[in-house]
Structure formats: structure tokens, C-alpha cells
Enzyme design. Structure first.
Site, short mmCIF file in Angstrom:
data_model
loop_
_atom_site.label_atom_id
_atom_site.label_comp_id
_atom_site.label_asym_id
_atom_site.label_seq_id
_atom_site.Cartn_x
_atom_site.Cartn_y
_atom_site.Cartn_z
N GLN A 95 0.85 -1.19 0.00
CA GLN A 95 0.00 0.00 0.00
C GLN A 95 0.89 1.24 0.00
OE1 GLN A 95 -2.22 1.78 3.37
NE2 GLN A 95 -4.05 1.13 2.28
N TYR A 109 -6.32 10.96 3.99
CA TYR A 109 -4.95 11.28 3.58
C TYR A 109 -4.94 12.10 2.29
CZ TYR A 109 -3.83 8.07 7.36
OH TYR A 109 -3.75 7.49 8.59
N ARG A 156 -7.47 2.15 -2.96
CA ARG A 156 -8.32 2.13 -1.77
C ARG A 156 -9.06 3.46 -1.65
NH1 ARG A 156 -7.46 0.91 4.74
NH2 ARG A 156 -8.91 -0.85 4.71
N GLY A 205 -9.12 -6.56 9.17
CA GLY A 205 -7.96 -5.87 9.71
C GLY A 205 -7.59 -6.40 11.08
#
Length: 367
Positions: free
Chosen positions: A98, A188, A235, A325
Site C-alpha cells: 500500500q 490522507y 483504496r 484488519g
């Protein structure tokens, strides 16, 4: 008959043993920002996942928001990640890197020359214990701090961000990853450009939805030209309000536009993250169906995933892979536990970030 969740899957030519993905999780255990032997063992323990998506790995020093996370801009970092990919592949697993840039979710102490973090605009992150960077404090200890107010990237600087991701993608393939995931979610940098409240720009990267989505699509196209679209996932986090990301009326329309545009590009997948456990509106099944129809390719869903939900959504074709996760933290053999319907161990939150093998490598498999 074996449930669809546990059957093999072809991910753009990459064979997966099942349809369970390990979602990316920051663990902050890499002093010097280099993946190491502990990192390799951690991922190898979890290689029974159909697909592992690595923790976020910054593509540049500017992209960092947390200490001790492994980056991917240097030769030393590529060598560190090679330990990881070799370990996962030796265990017959598959792993994507990622690629990450936190944008305004950073602190001056982490930035080159102590400068300001960068973003689409200058809107600061509201001070809140949930909205912090992870830094070395003045006394040398590690702890949380409010992000430093950002400066807006100039129009001329934005192509440099794209170039950093292209180099990061190149480095990931050199490190042995099967592909990369562009982190355009969770407040982000890329989401800061997409959101019309955090992005008040007047140039080609601001204003219209097409302009606000430009950075995501330009970066995908540039990376695809270098490593191939079939090695790229993206994502996204529809409805997300984490890290002080403001809600906006055209949220779903924005993500359906991205679904259509990304669907034209022959990617490996789109990975949706549902942040309902963090107070955001849940991603409803009607939206999931609309997104999948607009995108037309492989869709992964993460966020508060349960065995029952994963089984049903995959069986009904609403999603293609289910990502877990935190359950993977305490259950390295999560796939087997889910298949046998064995109770899951509960992870110790106090050992999520930093430290050594405790809370990282010492969770046992089910008996």
C-alpha cells in the site's frame, strides 16, 4: 460445498487461495523506516490470507505522518521489503504494497527540514485525540501530537507527487510485491484533494469533481504506464469522516464517478473501506451494488467485517473479496478459524503500535 469466501480467486491473473484479504494496518515497528526480519515474520504468519495488503508505506519523507513506519523510497527500504515478500511467497501467499502519502496528517518534526506538511489547501486538522500524528516528543519518547497546519501544494509541485508514486510502484515491484495499492482513503492526501471542503483550489486540481479527482486518476495512469494496470489496486473510503474530513453532499456521486473512471483502466481491484466504526455513515448495500455495477471489476470491502457478513456478501456477489484488519492481529490463522467457525482471539490494543515481538508475533494459532 465450500463457501465462495474460501474458494480460489483469479485477481487479474494472480491466483489467490481464497477471497479473504488482510487489510493494511499501521504497526509502527520499523525504526529507521525500514522493514526488517520481524516484519517478514509477521506477514509470513498471516500468508494464508488470499491477499495481504501491506501496512501503508510512504513514498517519500514528505509523505510520512507516523514514526517507525516502513517507507519505500530508498534502496535500503526496498531491500527490507524484499525480506517480507520473500517470506510471504515462501509460504505461498500473495502481497500488495500500500503506497501512502498522509498529506496534512503530518507534523513538522517528520517533514524534510522541519517544513509544513502539504495538502490540497491550508485547512488545518482540528485538534482532537483521534486526529494525531505519531512522533518523537521533545524528551525523546514516542507519542501523539496535533498535526502541523499544512500549506497548499503549488500547481507545479503536484506532478512531483505523481512521480513519487511512480517511483514507489517501481520500487515495490523491485522489492518483489505482486502489485501495489494506492491509498486514496481515510483522510490522507488523495482524499484531501477529492473533498471539496479541504480542497478550495482554483487550478486544474480544484473546483469541479473532475478536477478534484484528477490527482487520483493521473497517479493511477502514470503508475499503470510503468508497472501495468493489472498490478494496481486503489483504496477509497466513501462517507469517511476520519481525521476531520468534512462531510459533503456529493460524496456518493464523487465515488460513483471514480468507479466509472477506474473501471475503464483494467485495474486489479478497488478496495472500499467502511469507517462506520469510527462514526461515519455506513456504506450501504445499495451503494455497494451501484459502485460494483459502475466499476465492473473486482471489489474488496473492509471495515468492521464479520464472518457472517463476509460469507453473505461474497456469496451474493455484492463484493469479491472480504478484508479483515484487526482480527488478523490476534489470529494469524484467521482464514482457518473462519473456515472452521472457531472463536477469534481478541487483540491487545496497548501493543498495536511500536515495540517488538510482543503483540506482534506471539499470538498463537488455534489448537
Amino acid at each position: 460445498m465450500t463457501a465462495a469466501l474460501f474458494r480460489p480467486f483469479d485477481l487479474a491473473g494472480l491466483p489467490l487461495h481464497n477471497r479473504i484479504a488482510m487489510a493494511p494496518m499501521t504497526r509502527a515497528r520499523n525504526p529507521g523506516a525500514v522493514a526488517n526480519a520481524l516484519t517478514a515474520q509477521y506477514y509470513r504468519q498471516r500468508a494464508s490470507a488470499g491477499l495481504i495488503i501491506s501496512e501503508g508505506t510512504p513514498v517519500s519523507p514528505q509523505g510520512q505522518g507516523y514514526i517507525d513506519v516502513p517507507g519505500i523510497w530508498s534502496a535500503e527500504q526496498v531491500a527490507g521489503w524484499k525480506l517480507v515478500t520473500d517470506a510471504v511467497h515462501a509460504a505461498q501467499g500473495a502481497i500488495f504494497a500500500q503506497l501512502w502519502h498522509v498529506g496534512r496528517m503530518s507534523h513538522a518534526s517528520l517533514q524534510p527540514d522541519g517544513g509544513q506538511p502539504v495538502s490540497a489547501g491550508t485547512r488545518p486538522v482540528a485538534s482532537d485525540p483521534k486526529n494525531t500524528s505519531f512522533v518523537y516528543l521533545d524528551d525523546g519518547s514516542r507519542g501523539h501530537a496535533d498535526p502541523t497546519p499544512p500549506r497548499a501544494l503549488s500547481t507545479e509541485e503536484v506532478p512531483g507527487i505523481v512521480a513519487d508514486f511512480v517511483q514507489g510502484a517501481d520500487n515495490a515491484i523491485a522489492a518483489g510485491f505482486d502489485g501495489i495499492e494506492l491509498h486514496a482513503a481515510n483522510g490522507y492526501l488523495f482524499e484531501q484533494f477529492l473533498n471539496p471542503v479541504t480542497n478550495d483550489r482554483q487550478d486544474v486540481y480544484g473546483g469541479s469533481l473532475r478536477n478534484r479527482a484528477r490527482l487520483i486518476l493521473d497517479t493511477v495512469d502514470a503508475m499503470a504506464a510503468r508497472i501495468g494496470a493489472h498490478r494496481i489496486g486503489v483504496r477509497l473510503a466513501p462517507n469517511s469522516q476520519v481525521f476531520d474530513m468534512p462531510a459533503y453532499a456529493e460524496n456518493e456521486a464523487s465515488y460513483l464517478y471514480l468507479a466509472e473512471e477506474l473501471g475503464k483502466r483494467g485495474l486489479a481491484y478497488v478496495h472500499l473501506n467502511d469507517n462506520y466504526l469510527h462514526g461515519a455513515p455506513a456504506i450501504g448495500e445499495a451503494f455497494l451494488k451501484a459502485f460494483k455495477q459502475a466499476y465492473g471489476g473486482t471489489v474488496i470491502l473492509a471495515g468492521g467485517m464479520t464472518r457472517e457478513r463476509a460469507l453473505r456478501l461474497v456469496e451474493e456477489g455484492i463484493i469479491d473479496l472480504a478484508a479483515f484488519g484487526q482480527p488478523f492481529i490476534a489470529n494469524p490463522d484467521l482464514v482457518e478459524r473462519l473456515q472452521r467457525d472457531v472463536p477469534l482471539a481478541i487483540p491487545d490494543r496497548s501493543t498495536y503500535y511500536g515495540g517488538g515481538s510482543e503483540g506482534y508475533l506471539d499470538y498463537p494459532a488455534a489448537g
